[in-house]
Design an enzyme around this catalytic site. Structure first.
Site, PDB file in Angstrom:
ATOM      1  N   PHE A 246       0.815  -1.196   0.009  1.00 53.54           N
ATOM      2  CA  PHE A 246      -0.081  -0.050   0.002  1.00 53.54           C
ATOM      3  C   PHE A 246       0.784   1.352  -0.074  1.00 53.54           C
ATOM      4  CE2 PHE A 246      -2.104  -3.430   2.527  1.00 53.54           C
ATOM      5  CZ  PHE A 246      -3.463  -3.524   1.707  1.00 53.54           C
ATOM      6  N   ASP A 268       1.277  -1.095  -4.896  1.00 54.99           N
ATOM      7  CA  ASP A 268      -0.095  -0.298  -4.702  1.00 54.99           C
ATOM      8  C   ASP A 268      -1.031  -0.726  -5.952  1.00 54.99           C
ATOM      9  OD1 ASP A 268      -0.875   2.370  -3.253  1.00 54.99           O
ATOM     10  OD2 ASP A 268      -2.196   1.679  -4.938  1.00 54.99           O
ATOM     11  N   ALA A 298      -3.196  -5.876  -3.106  1.00 60.40           N
ATOM     12  CA  ALA A 298      -2.163  -6.552  -1.874  1.00 60.40           C
ATOM     13  C   ALA A 298      -2.269  -8.139  -1.874  1.00 60.40           C
ATOM     14  CB  ALA A 298      -2.692  -5.877  -0.787  1.00 60.40           C
ATOM     15  N   ASP A 322       0.302  -0.507   5.150  1.00 60.74           N
ATOM     16  CA  ASP A 322      -0.281   0.685   5.578  1.00 60.74           C
ATOM     17  C   ASP A 322      -1.681   0.838   4.541  1.00 60.74           C
ATOM     18  OD1 ASP A 322      -0.994   3.351   6.453  1.00 60.74           O
ATOM     19  OD2 ASP A 322       0.191   4.465   5.207  1.00 60.74           O
ATOM     20  N   CYS A 362      -5.599   3.502   9.733  1.00 58.48           N
ATOM     21  CA  CYS A 362      -6.026   4.839   9.699  1.00 58.48           C
ATOM     22  C   CYS A 362      -7.532   4.996   9.852  1.00 58.48           C
ATOM     23  CB  CYS A 362      -5.269   5.705   8.653  1.00 58.48           C
ATOM     24  SG  CYS A 362      -6.135   4.798   6.964  1.00 58.48           S
TER      25      CYS A 362
END
Ligand code: SAH
Length: 418
Positions: A246, A268, A298, A322, A362
């Site tokens: 990522f 990515d 991924a 991430d 996140c």
């Protein structure tokens, strides 16, 4: 101006500088004689008084359970220099942190830096406003109609107060409440003195140069919130085979290369992101054979790496995970946790004994404990013993208002995998 009177005793939290007035705390709303509607409009400035008539503050009206977000306490109207004063104060904090180009400090290891978050909403006492600064360009994001209506004043104050800022770009097409009626443009330049072409544009983070595409890129164009965590990767990278999963525009990859990694694979799903990774690596490490970038999903990459992607490496010493926010809302948390467990299990499986995993979430809706449990379950699922070396979070230029814990969203773990 519209005035709001609170019910008795509902002023206590505002006296302690809590920035919100809930609709249930309001006793009366008094509109000016000339007010065009029969209720305050979303985004309108209103002044707030206690039941005893004491001035409590001025803020933006919102339709919903949070009725007012206070901008200034103890005054009935915004002071004339309000935006300049607030933006200056935020800049002084970034200067003290050594993040501004004129003021490099030991905290940032004296490396040149002109990339930082200037305004982090409630954390900088400006609820609903985000401003990221990239070299000479500030990118402004409004999350409330009140801030949208103030965008021109904000742009002017940025040009006045921040020495490095020559252009202000407004990018709120994805962030304004989608049901609200919006006057004016949600994207476009609000100020431009230097007709910098975005294609030639470089911004520097801790001495590394990045091309930031605020026009087409994600969020404001870059993920400034990982700066300190990237610096930690640099400290661990020497002689390691590194996977940056990522990777977006390659932030962690550049730090790993500078830290002396043996090899770095960047992955990515977005080809546009991979093009930028290659541009950024070429700029900072021209002709460096250690780096390879792959546009791939991924899970596909981790499941079937060699046949699909021809990477030379089957196992890594250091993996960075991430992912984007798996849970955008509270009701998506369960699925998100399953997603975190699945991707972490795949990564832990691929780490060599004695390897290191940097893993992040996140999603604001997923708390620290739940995330840690998902990662531990992943390790248990693949039968590897893990220990926590670091617990990571968002950096100093993303401060958290103590009354607005929602401002804390980034969490990470550095694991030692046996
Ligand atoms: N680590 C980056 C930020 C990551 S943002 C940095 O330091 O800048 C999340 C990234 O995940 C985005 O670039 C997005 O394109 C990518 N992404 C989303 N879904 C993906 C998937 N299924 N496989 C691989 N990448 C994905």
């Amino acid at each position: 101006m519209t005035t709001i009177y609170l019910k008795p005793h509902k002023e206590d939290s505002l006296r302690r500088f809590h920035p919100w007035v809930f609709s249930g705390a309001i006793a009366r709303v008094l509109l000016d004689a000339g007010h065009p509607g029969n209720a305050p409009a979303e985004g309108e400035l209103v002044s707030v008084y206690s039941s005893m008539g004491e001035v409590l503050g001025v803020g933006h009206w919102q339709i919903g359970s949070i009725a007012v977000r206070i901008l200034a306490f103890g005054v009935e109207t915004l002071p004339a220099d309000f935006w300049n004063e607030r933006i200056r104060a935020a800049y002084q904090v970034r200067e003290a942190l050594g993040l501004t180009p004129n003021h490099q400090s030991p905290i940032t290891n004296h490396q040149y830096n002109d990339t930082f978050r200037l305004i982090h909403g409630e954390g900088d006492f400006l609820p609903g406003l985000i401003v990221d600064v990239y070299a000479d360009t500030a990118v402004v994001q409004a999350h409330s109609i009140g801030m949208h209506l103030c965008r021109k004043e904000i742009a002017k104050a940025l040009m006045d107060e921040i020495p490095q800022v020559q252009n202000v770009y407004y990018k709120s097409d994805d962030t304004l409440p989608f049901k609200a009626k919006i006057d004016g443009d949600k994207i476009g330049y609000l100020a431009m003195t230097d007709c910098e072409k975005a294609d030639e544009f470089w911004s520097t983070e801790n001495g590394l140069q990045f091309r930031i595409d605020w026009l087409r890129g994600q969020k404001t164009g870059f993920f400034i919130d990982q700066r300190e965590n990237r610096a930690l990767v640099e400290r661990y990278a020497a002689n390691k085979d590194v996977l940056n999963m990522f990777c977006y525009t390659g932030g962690f990859s550049l730090y790993a290369l500078r830290g002396g990694a043996k090899s770095v694979d960047s992955v990515d799903v977005s080809q546009k992101a991979i093009d930028l990774v290659n541009i950024n690596v070429a700029r900072n490490f021209p002709n460096d054979p250690r780096h390879h970038a792959y546009a791939a999903d991924a899970f596909d990459f981790l499941s079937d790496k060699i046949t699909n992607h021809k990477s030379q490496i089957t196992n890594y010493d250091l993996i960075i995970l991430d992912p984007p926010a798996f849970a955008k809302h509270r009701d998506a948390v369960k699925n998100a946790l399953r997603g975190y467990q699945r991707i972490n299990a795949k990564a832990i499986e691929m780490i060599r004994p004695g390897g290191i995993l940097f893993t992040f979430s996140c999603s604001q809706a997923v708390d620290k404990e739940a995330f840690r449990l998902a990662v531990f379950s992943a390790a248990a699922q693949v039968g590897r013993k893990v220990r926590i070396l670091h617990q990571l979070h968002q950096p100093q230029d993303h401060p958290i208002n103590i009354y607005h814990p929602e401002g804390e969203y980034l969490k990470g773990l550095v694991l030692y995998v046996e």
